[in-house]
Design an enzyme around this catalytic site. Structure first.
Site, short mmCIF file in Angstrom:
data_model
loop_
_atom_site.label_atom_id
_atom_site.label_comp_id
_atom_site.label_asym_id
_atom_site.label_seq_id
_atom_site.Cartn_x
_atom_site.Cartn_y
_atom_site.Cartn_z
N VAL A 302 0.83 -1.21 0.00
CA VAL A 302 0.00 0.00 0.00
C VAL A 302 0.86 1.25 0.00
O VAL A 302 0.59 2.23 -0.71
CB VAL A 302 -0.96 0.00 1.21
CG1 VAL A 302 -1.62 1.37 1.39
CG2 VAL A 302 -2.01 -1.08 1.05
N ASP A 349 -1.91 34.96 -35.81
CA ASP A 349 -2.45 36.08 -36.57
C ASP A 349 -1.64 37.33 -36.25
O ASP A 349 -0.93 37.39 -35.24
CB ASP A 349 -3.91 36.33 -36.19
CG ASP A 349 -4.84 35.25 -36.72
OD1 ASP A 349 -4.62 34.81 -37.85
OD2 ASP A 349 -5.76 34.85 -36.00
N ASN A 776 4.48 6.70 4.59
CA ASN A 776 3.72 6.97 3.36
C ASN A 776 2.80 8.17 3.55
O ASN A 776 2.72 9.06 2.69
CB ASN A 776 2.91 5.73 2.99
CG ASN A 776 2.12 5.92 1.71
OD1 ASN A 776 2.69 6.19 0.67
ND2 ASN A 776 0.81 5.80 1.80
#
Length: 951
Positions: A302, A349, A776
Site C-alpha cells: 500500500v 495572426d 507513506n
C-alpha cells in the site's frame, strides 16, 4: 411579467407560425429597445437561469468510499479485521495498538486522498467558470453584453457570424443569415434563415424562422426574440444524452497508469518474496504471526505503490492551469497542457495578437490625391491635412467625403462617447472609419436618416468585402437605391469599372478605369502597405430599377460594375512587448510564423519590426499556396515565416503540413472558418475578445487579452508544469524504492546486520506495518504537493522543446531514481545495524530502539530527498529558499515525526521510544547522504560535460 397571450396561443400555434410583431407583442418586448433591465431581472427569477442541467454529481459518501475501494486497501482492511479477531481470541497484549493504528492511518490516508481529489475538482470548476459565455442583447435601448445564463424569454438577441446561439428564438431580422444546426438536426449544410411566418406545423429542421440554442452562426447577422431558455429549449430537452460522455485519458495519464501498474507488479513480487523469506527464516507457526506477516507485506505494498499519482498529477495540472489563467491564457484540456511544453511552432495572426488592435486611420487616397489625418485612437478630434496644410481643395474634399460616406454606411460599428471617453462597439476597423468620418463632420445617425438601409451582404473571410443597399431619401429620386461596398482593395478594385472624380452630388464625373489607372491605384496600395498601413477600399453603384424587387434575395452579382471611390490606410501598431516575447520564443527553440490576411508588404514590414523574419526572406501569399502541392508545401513550411493574403482554409493546410513534418503546432484563430485549423492544431488558440464563439469552442486555449505574449507565457507555464510533474515523480518513486529495498534487504540480511527477534515479537523486520504506513502518509502528501508548485527553472526557456516521443520518466531519470533509492537503503540499514548488538557494526540498543532509529532515518532521508527532486542537474543551493511550501511541508513532517517519537500514546501505537539528541544528529547525518550523494553525481556530470565540450 410576460403576458398570457403567447402562452394561450401556444395551444394552437407556436412562435414560428406567428408574425414577428405578434410574437414581440405577446412577449411584451420592444423591437427598438428590448426589455428593460428591471423586467429582465423579474423574468430571470420566474424562469430561472438559461443553463442546461449539470451532470449529477457523485454523492460525498461515494467519493470518500472510492478512496478505500482499491484492491490493496481492501486487502489491508481485511487483514486488520483478522488481526483484531486474533487479538480478541488470544489477548496477548492489553490493547490492539498495531491494528487500530493501521486502521487510523488508512482512514487518514483515504481522507487525504479525498481532499486532494476534491481540491482538484474545485480547481477545474474554477477554471471552467473563467470561460464566461456571453451574448449580445438589446436592453434599455442599448446593446449590452450579458452572460448567457442571464438571458430570459423576451430578450432580443443580436446575432453575428461565429456566435453560438444562446437560447431558442424567433428570427426578427435576417441578413444573409445561415446557421449550422447539425448538433440538433443532423444536417451538415448551413441553413438559411428568414423572418416570414410558417403557416403549417413543421419539424424543427424546417423551422427556418427560428434559431435554436447551441447551434452556430455560419454567416450573416440578424436579431431574434428569445422564446425558450434553459431546459425548455430544444437542446435542453435532450441534454441528458449530452452529459453521458466518456472522459478520454491523456498521453500523460496513460503513461502514469503504465508506470503505476509496472511498479505495482514489482512491489507485489518483492512483498511476496519477503513474506516467503520471513516464513522460512522465522519458522512461523501461529495464526498471530501469519496475520502479522500479512499486515506487514500488504502495508508495504500500500505504501510503495504510488496510487496517489493520479490525484497529485491532477492537482499539479489544475494549479498550473490556474497560473496560466492569471497570465490571461485559459487552457481547457489537460492534454493541451502536455502539448504546450512540447510546442515547436506558433502560427499567429497579426491583427490584435501581434498588434494592439487599436486601428487609427492615417490617410485616405482618392483619384485626385492624398489626405492625411492626425487622429489618435478613437478620439475624432483630429484634423485632415493635405501636404501638411489644412484640406481646402473642394474636389479632393468631395472625394474624401464620398469615400468616408461609403465607409460609414457599409458599417455595423457604433462610436460612443461617455464623459469624454470614446469607445467602439463592434469591429475595430469599422470603428476607425467612423472616427475619421466624424472628424470630417459626417455623423452616422444623420446619414442613416438620409440613406435607409434595405439589406446587406455581410463580410466573410472568403469574399473579403461587405456591401449594403440603401434607399436615397435625400436625392432627387427618393426611390433610387444605391449600394456601398468596402473591403480588401485589390478584391474591390477588380469589381470596379470606373472611378469617381469629385463628389457624387454635383461636379462629379465617372472616369473609366483603364489598365494604366488600375496599375497606378495598385501602386498606391503597395505604397501604403510599405508604410505598414492596412488598406480598405471603398466603392459604390446605383442599383438598376429592374433589380430592386430582388433585393430580399440580394446576391453577390450586385457587387459588380462598381465605381471606385478610394482607399483608406490605417495603422494597427505592433505591441511593444510582442517583439520581446517573439525573441524569447525563438531562444527557447519555438519558431514563430505570422499568418495574416493583410497585404504582403504590410506583413513584411510588421514581421521585420517584430523580428519574425529577416531581410531577404520571402513572404508567401494565399495565391501561391493555392498553386502549391501538399508535398511541396511540406518543404515550404520548414523555412517560411510569413504568410499574407491567406484565407482560413490555407491555415488548415499550413497546420497539416507542419504536423506532417513532426512539428507540435499552436495555431491562433478568431473566425468561424478558423475552427478546422484550430481543431487540427496540437493547440488551438482562440481570441477571448475578438474571437467568435465557434472559434472558442474549437480551441484548446483561449487568450483573455488576445495577446501573443500570453501564448509564450502559456508555453513557459506548460514547461514548468511538466517539470514539476517530473519532480513529484522523481521524489515519490525514489522514496518508495528506498522503502521497498530497505524492507527487502533488511529481511534478507537480517542475521548479517543483527536483526534478531526478541521475546514476544511475532516477526522481525526493519520496520513495522504502522511505521511503513506512517512514512507513506507523512512524506508522500505534503512534500509531493509542495513540489507541484515549485517556481519555474529560469533556464527552461533557453532550452529547446521536449520531444513528445521522450517519455515522462527517461532512462537517465530512472537511473537517478534508483541510485537515490539505493543510497537511502544503505544509509537506513547502516543505522539499523549500528543500533543493534551484533551484526557488522555492534551497537547496544534493543529492537524497539533500532526500529525507531530506522524509522526516523528513513523519514529524514525522504525529507532530504525533496531537495534532490527539484532538479536533476542544478545544485540544491542555487534555489534553496525559492519554494516556501517545501520548507513548510518539511517543518510539518518533522513536528509530526517528533510527536510520534516523544508522545507516549503515539509511542505505543507506533512502537517507538524517545530518542536522545545525539541519536537525532546521527540519523540526520546519515540521512543527509541522500542529498550529498546526488550533489556529487551532479558535479560529476558537469565535469564530464565540460570535458566533452573541450573535446
Amino acid at each position: 411579467m410576460i403576458a398570457k397571450t403567447f402562452q394561450d396561443a401556444q395551444n394552437a400555434y407556436t412562435a414560428y407560425r406567428l408574425p414577428t410583431t405578434t410574437v414581440v407583442t405577446a412577449f411584451e418586448s420592444d423591437l427598438k429597445k428590448g426589455l428593460c433591465t428591471e423586467e429582465a431581472h423579474i423574468r430571470l427569477r420566474y424562469y430561472g437561469k438559461n443553463a442546461l442541467p449539470s451532470p449529477p454529481s457523485k454523492p460525498l459518501w461515494r467519493q470518500i468510499l472510492a478512496q478505500f475501494w482499491t484492491p490493496l486497501t481492501i486487502l489491508l482492511l481485511i487483514a486488520i479485521l483478522i488481526s483484531l479477531l486474533v487479538w480478541w481470541i488470544e489477548h496477548e497484549t492489553p490493547f490492539p495498538y498495531e491494528s487500530l493504528t493501521i486502521f487510523v492511518i488508512v482512514l487518514f490516508n483515504g481522507i487525504l486522498g479525498f481532499l486532494q481529489e476534491y481540491r482538484a475538482d474545485k480547481a477545474m470548476v474554477a477554471l471552467q467558470a473563467m470561460e464566461a459565455i456571453t451574448a449580445q442583447v438589446l436592453r434599455d435601448g442599448e446593446i449590452q453584453v450579458v452572460a448567457t445564463a442571464q438571458i430570459v424569454p423576451g430578450d432580443i438577441l443580436l446575432i453575428e457570424e461565429g456566435d453560438i446561439i444562446a437560447a431558442d428564438a424567433r428570427v426578427l431580422e435576417a441578413i444573409a443569415l445561415r446557421l449550422i444546426e447539425g448538433a440538433l438536426t443532423g444536417e451538415s449544410v448551413p441553413v438559411s434563415k428568414h423572418t416570414a411566418p410558417i403557416g403549417q406545423k413543421v419539424s424543427i429542421g424546417d423551422q427556418r424562422n427560428m434559431v435554436f440554442c447551441g447551434t452556430a452562426v455560419a454567416a450573416g447577422r440578424g436579431r431574434a426574440l428569445v422564446t425558450e431558455t434553459g431546459t425548455r429549449t430544444q437542446i435542453g430537452q435532450i441534454a441528458g444524452s449530452l452529459q453521458r460522455r466518456v472522459e478520454k485519458k491523456t498521453p500523460l495519464q496513460k503513461e502514469l497508469d503504465r508506470v503505476g501498474k509496472w511498479l505495482g507488479l514489482l512491489v507485489m513480487g518483492i512483498a511476496i518474496m519477503m513474506s516467503l523469506v520471513i516464513l522460512l527464516v522465522d519458522r512461523i507457526g501461529t495464526l498471530r504471526e501469519l496475520v502479522a506477516i500479512l499486515l506487514l507485506v500488504v502495508s508495504l505494498a500500500v505504501a510503495a505503490v504510488p496510487e496517489g499519482l493520479t490525484a497529485i498529477t491532477t492537482i499539479v495540472l489544475s494549479l498550473g492551469m490556474q497560473r496560466m489563467a492569471q497570465r490571461n491564457a485559459i487552457v481547457r484540456t489537460a492534454s493541451a497542457v502536455e502539448a504546450l511544453g512540447a510546442t515547436t511552432v506558433i502560427c499567429t495572426d497579426k491583427t490584435g495578437t501581434l498588434t494592439k488592435n487599436e486601428m487609427t486611420v492615417r490617410t485616405v487616397v482618392t483619384p485626385s490625391g492624398r489626405v492625411d489625418f492626425t487622429n489618435v485612437g478613437y478620439d475624432p478630434g483630429g484634423h485632415a491635412v493635405q501636404a501638411g496644410q489644412p484640406l481646402n481643395d473642394p474636389i479632393l474634399l468631395g472625394e474624401v467625403t464620398a469615400a468616408l460616406r461609403a465607409a460609414i454606411l457599409a458599417n455595423n460599428a457604433v462610436l460612443r462617447s461617455d464623459n469624454g471617453l470614446w469607445t467602439i462597439q463592434g469591429d475595430p476597423t469599422e470603428g476607425a472609419l467612423l472616427v475619421t468620418a466624424q472628424t470630417m463632420g459626417l455623423q452616422k445617425s444623420s446619414l442613416e436618416d438620409c440613406f435607409q438601409r434595405l439589406t446587406e451582404i455581410p463580410f466573410s473571410s472568403e469574399r473579403k468585402l461587405m456591401s449594403t443597399v440603401h434607399k436615397d431619401r435625400g436625392g432627387i429620386d427618393s426611390e433610387q437605391k444605391v449600394l456601398y461596398s468596402k473591403g480588401a482593395p485589390d478584391v474591390l478594385l477588380a469589381r470596379c469599372t470606373s472611378e469617381q472624380i469629385g463628389s457624387e452630388h454635383g461636379g462629379t464625373c465617372m472616369r473609366p478605369l483603364t489598365a494604366e489607372r488600375r496599375h497606378a491605384i495598385r501602386a498606391v496600395f503597395e505604397e501604403l502597405a510599405a508604410d505598414a498601413l492596412r488598406t480598405i477600399g471603398m466603392a459604390w453603384r446605383v442599383i438598376p430599377e429592374e433589380t430592386s424587387p430582388a433585393l430580399e434575395q440580394m446576391s453577390e452579382h450586385l457587387e459588380q460594375e462598381l465605381i471606385w471611390l478610394g482607399v483608406v490606410g490605417m495603422i494597427d501598431p505592433p505591441r511593444p512587448e510582442a517583439a520581446m516575447s517573439i525573441k524569447q520564443a525563438q531562444q527557447s527553440g519555438v519558431r514563430v510564423i505570422m499568418i495574416t490576411g493583410d497585404h504582403p508588404i504590410t506583413a513584411r514590414a510588421i514581421a521585420y519590426e517584430l523580428g519574425v523574419m529577416q531581410q531577404g526572406e520571402h513572404v508567401v501569399t494565399g495565391l501561391e499556396l493555392e498553386q502549391t502541392s501538399d508535398d511541396r508545401l511540406k518543404e515550404m513550411v520548414r523555412d517560411v515565416a510569413v504568410y499574407a493574403r491567406v484565407a482560413p482554409h490555407h491555415k488548415l493546410r499550413i497546420v497539416q503540413a507542419l504536423k506532417a513534418n513532426g512539428e507540435i503546432t499552436a495555431m491562433t484563430g478568431d473566425g468561424v472558418n478558423d475552427a478546422p485549423a484550430l481543431q487540427q492544431a496540437d493547440i488551438g488558440v482562440a481570441m477571448g475578445r475578438a474571437g467568435t464563439d465557434v472559434a472558442r469552442g474549437a480551441a484548446d486555449m483561449i487568450l483573455l487579452d488576445d495577446n501573443f505574449v500570453s501564448i509564450v507565457a502559456a508555453i513557459e507555464e506548460g514547461r514548468a508544469i511538466y517539470a514539476n510533474l517530473q519532480k513529484c515523480l522523481r521524489y515519490l518513486l525514489s522514496s518508495n524504492i528506498g522503502e521497498v529495498l530497505t524492507m527487502f534487504f533488511g529481511v534478507i540480511l537480517a542475521s548479517t546486520i543483527g536483526l534478531i527477534g526478541e521475546a514476544g515479537t511475532a516477526i522481525v523486520a526493519p520496520l513495522l506495518a504502522t511505521q511503513i504506513l506512517w512514512i507513506n502518509l507523512l512524506t508522500d502528501a505534503g512534500p509531493a504537493l509542495s513540489l507541484g508548485v515549485d517556481p519555474p527553472d529560469p533556464r527552461q526557456m533557453h532550452r529547446p522543446p521536449r520531444s513528445q516521443r521522450h517519455p515522462l520518466i527517461s532512462r537517465s531519470m530512472w537511473v537517478s531514481i534508483s541510485i537515490i533509492g539505493v543510497i537511502m537503503t544503505i544509509g537506513t540499514l547502516f543505522i539499523l545495524d549500528m543500533s543493534l548488538p551484533g551484526g557488522l557494526i555492534p551497537g547496544n540498543g534493543n529492537l524497539r530502539f533500532a526500529q525507531t532509529m530506522t524509522f526516523t532515518t528513513l523519514v529524514l532521508a525522504q525529507l532530504f530527498n525533496i531537495f534532490n527532486a527539484r532538479s536533476d542537474t542544478l545544485s540544491v543551493f542555487h534555489t534553496l529558499l525559492a519554494n516556501r511550501w517545501v520548507w513548510l511541508a518539511i517543518l510539518l513532517s518533522l513536528l509530526l515525526q517528533g510527536a510520534v517519537v516523544y508522545l507516549p500514546f503515539l509511542g505505543n501505537a507506533f512502537h517507538t521510544v524517545p530518542l536522545h539528541p545525539f541519536d537525532w544528529l546521527l540519523s540526520l547525518t546519515v540521512a543527509s547522504t541522500v542529498l550529498w550523494g546526488q550533489e556529487m553525481a551532479k558535479w560529476g556530470r558537469h565535469l564530464l560535460k565540460g570535458k566533452n565540450m573541450v573535446k
